[in-house]
Design an enzyme around this catalytic site. Structure first.
Site: not given
Length: 415
Positions: A80-81
């Site tokens: 997840p960014c």
């Protein structure tokens, strides 16, 4: 090689890896809509596409539930960014929900010790630090205090530290998808390999790869080699000491993480010794958005902007300064050029972020199919997802969250 596909989304890693004969032995994705698309795209058995609930959905439980294959060669993860993105709050690892999911990836690496670790994230990963929350907050205040980001670059240092402790050498590069497809999308790609006497240099992606003898390692020779004249003088050399402080090889002192990150757009870590440098890497070919667009007679009227929507878009893309914060936003093109790559597609491509192109004497949005194609997926992939019952809105969202297949192909080709 065999690989596992974590935070799989709709399978950008999988398509890129399989294009070079690598075999997926486990997929894991939590979003049900993405799981539907993934199953439809990657399973040839139509019945299996409907049984998307069968593959794991929780990365944090893969080890405890003994859901991992006994052996696999490569761990792929576009973790997840949002915690590292400027579009979010930039909380990094202090984000309890998303940021800490990377530690689950670390647990899997520690448990399975794959030969290679192949990671992707936003460019903000290189600059992400720690959010310092003000302590003297007045709960009655109308204007909330600003949160300050400190120790910029510390997040990436933690990642390198973990990999080094577990016997991995690593390399990374910030690569724009526009090198391979009509889509400007800068992402950090990390490839870590189990430490041995030779180091297979995959990055920089635009030069012939070579093998480095780790016993005769000299970053200074690499920097001075005419072959690498695209590397600027803007570079650092570090090594970890016994306490895992980052020691600057020039000053012999620990690097102090403060307002500036030490990490440049390219780097290598071999045996705990680190080189990071700024490299020039401009696309050799201009990939045009026009080559990925549907013909005018295929465009549904729902994608054409009304006069009201057009005016909203003109305003959204105009330059403005916010009175309270003083923050400024520059002017954006309206409409977007189709003779250049598209801007970065996002999971929420509305408002200012929306791509708008000319359509006859009007303007239109990009279609979900065009989103898929700009991420390296095919029309057949799109049709499979639609047939599986995935909505057009979800397809756009999935595309904005996806890893660009074309970039993964280019990297996997060098494994």
């Amino acid at each position: 090689m065999t690989f596992i596909d974590l935070f799989a989304g709709i399978g950008g890693f999988r398509k890129g890896m399989e294009a070079h004969g690598h075999k997926c032995v486990l997929s894991c994705e939590i979003d049900n809509s993405a799981r539907k698309s993934y199953s439809a795209i990657h399973y040839n058995d139509p019945g299996k596409a409907e049984r998307y609930e069968e593959f794991p959905n929780d990365v944090t439980k893969l080890v405890d539930k003994n859901q991992l294959p006994e052996q696999f060669d490569v761990l792929c993860a576009g973790f997840p960014c949002q915690p590292f993105s400027r579009a979010g709050r930039r909380e990094g690892f202090s984000n309890d929900r998303s940021g800490n999911l990377f530690f689950s990836v670390m647990d899997i690496i520690n448990h399975s010790e794959p030969k290679k670790v192949f990671l992707e994230n936003v460019k903000g990963l290189l600059t992400s630090g720690i959010i310092e929350e003000p302590t003297d907050v007045d709960p009655e205040a109308k204007i909330k205090p600003k949160y300050i980001e400190v120790d910029k670059g510390l997040t990436f240092k933690i990642i390198l530290e973990f990999l080094d402790k577990h016997g991995y050498d690593a390399q990374w590069q910030l690569i724009n998808s526009a090198h391979f497809i009509a889509h400007k999308r800068e992402r950090v790609y990390i490839v870590a390999t189990k430490r041995k006497e030779t180091f297979e240099q995959i990055f920089p992606i635009h030069v012939e790869k070579e093998t480095i003898n780790t016993k005769k390692l000299s970053y200074t020779k690499i920097l001075n080699n005419p072959k690498y004249n695209f590397i600027s003088k803007e570079s650092f050399q570090f090594k970890f000491n016994a306490e895992y402080e980052l020691i600057d090889s020039k000053t012999k002192k620990p690097f102090v993480f403060s307002k500036t990150t030490p990490w440049k757009n390219f780097g290598m870590m071999i045996g705990g010794k680190i080189l990071t440098a700024k490299v020039k890497h401009n696309p050799e070919i201009i990939h045009k958005l026009s080559d990925y667009l549907q013909s005018n007679d295929e465009i549904d009227s729902k994608f054409i902007l009304s006069k009201e929507e057009e005016e909203k878009q003109r305003y959204a893309k105009s330059a403005k300064t916010w009175e309270k914060s003083g923050n400024k936003m520059g002017n954006m093109a309206f409409p977007d050029s189709i003779e250049k790559p598209s801007r970065t597609l996002t999971a929420n491509s509305s408002g200012r972020e929306m791509m708008v192109i000319a359509y006859k004497d009007k303007f239109r949005k990009l279609t979900p199919l065009e989103y898929y194609k700009l991420q390296g997926f095919t029309e057949e992939d799109y049709e499979k997802a639609i047939k599986a019952g995935v909505s057009e809105g979800q397809i756009k969202k999935q595309s904005g969250n996806a890893v660009t297949v074309s970039t993964i192909k280019a990297i996997a080709k060098r494994f």
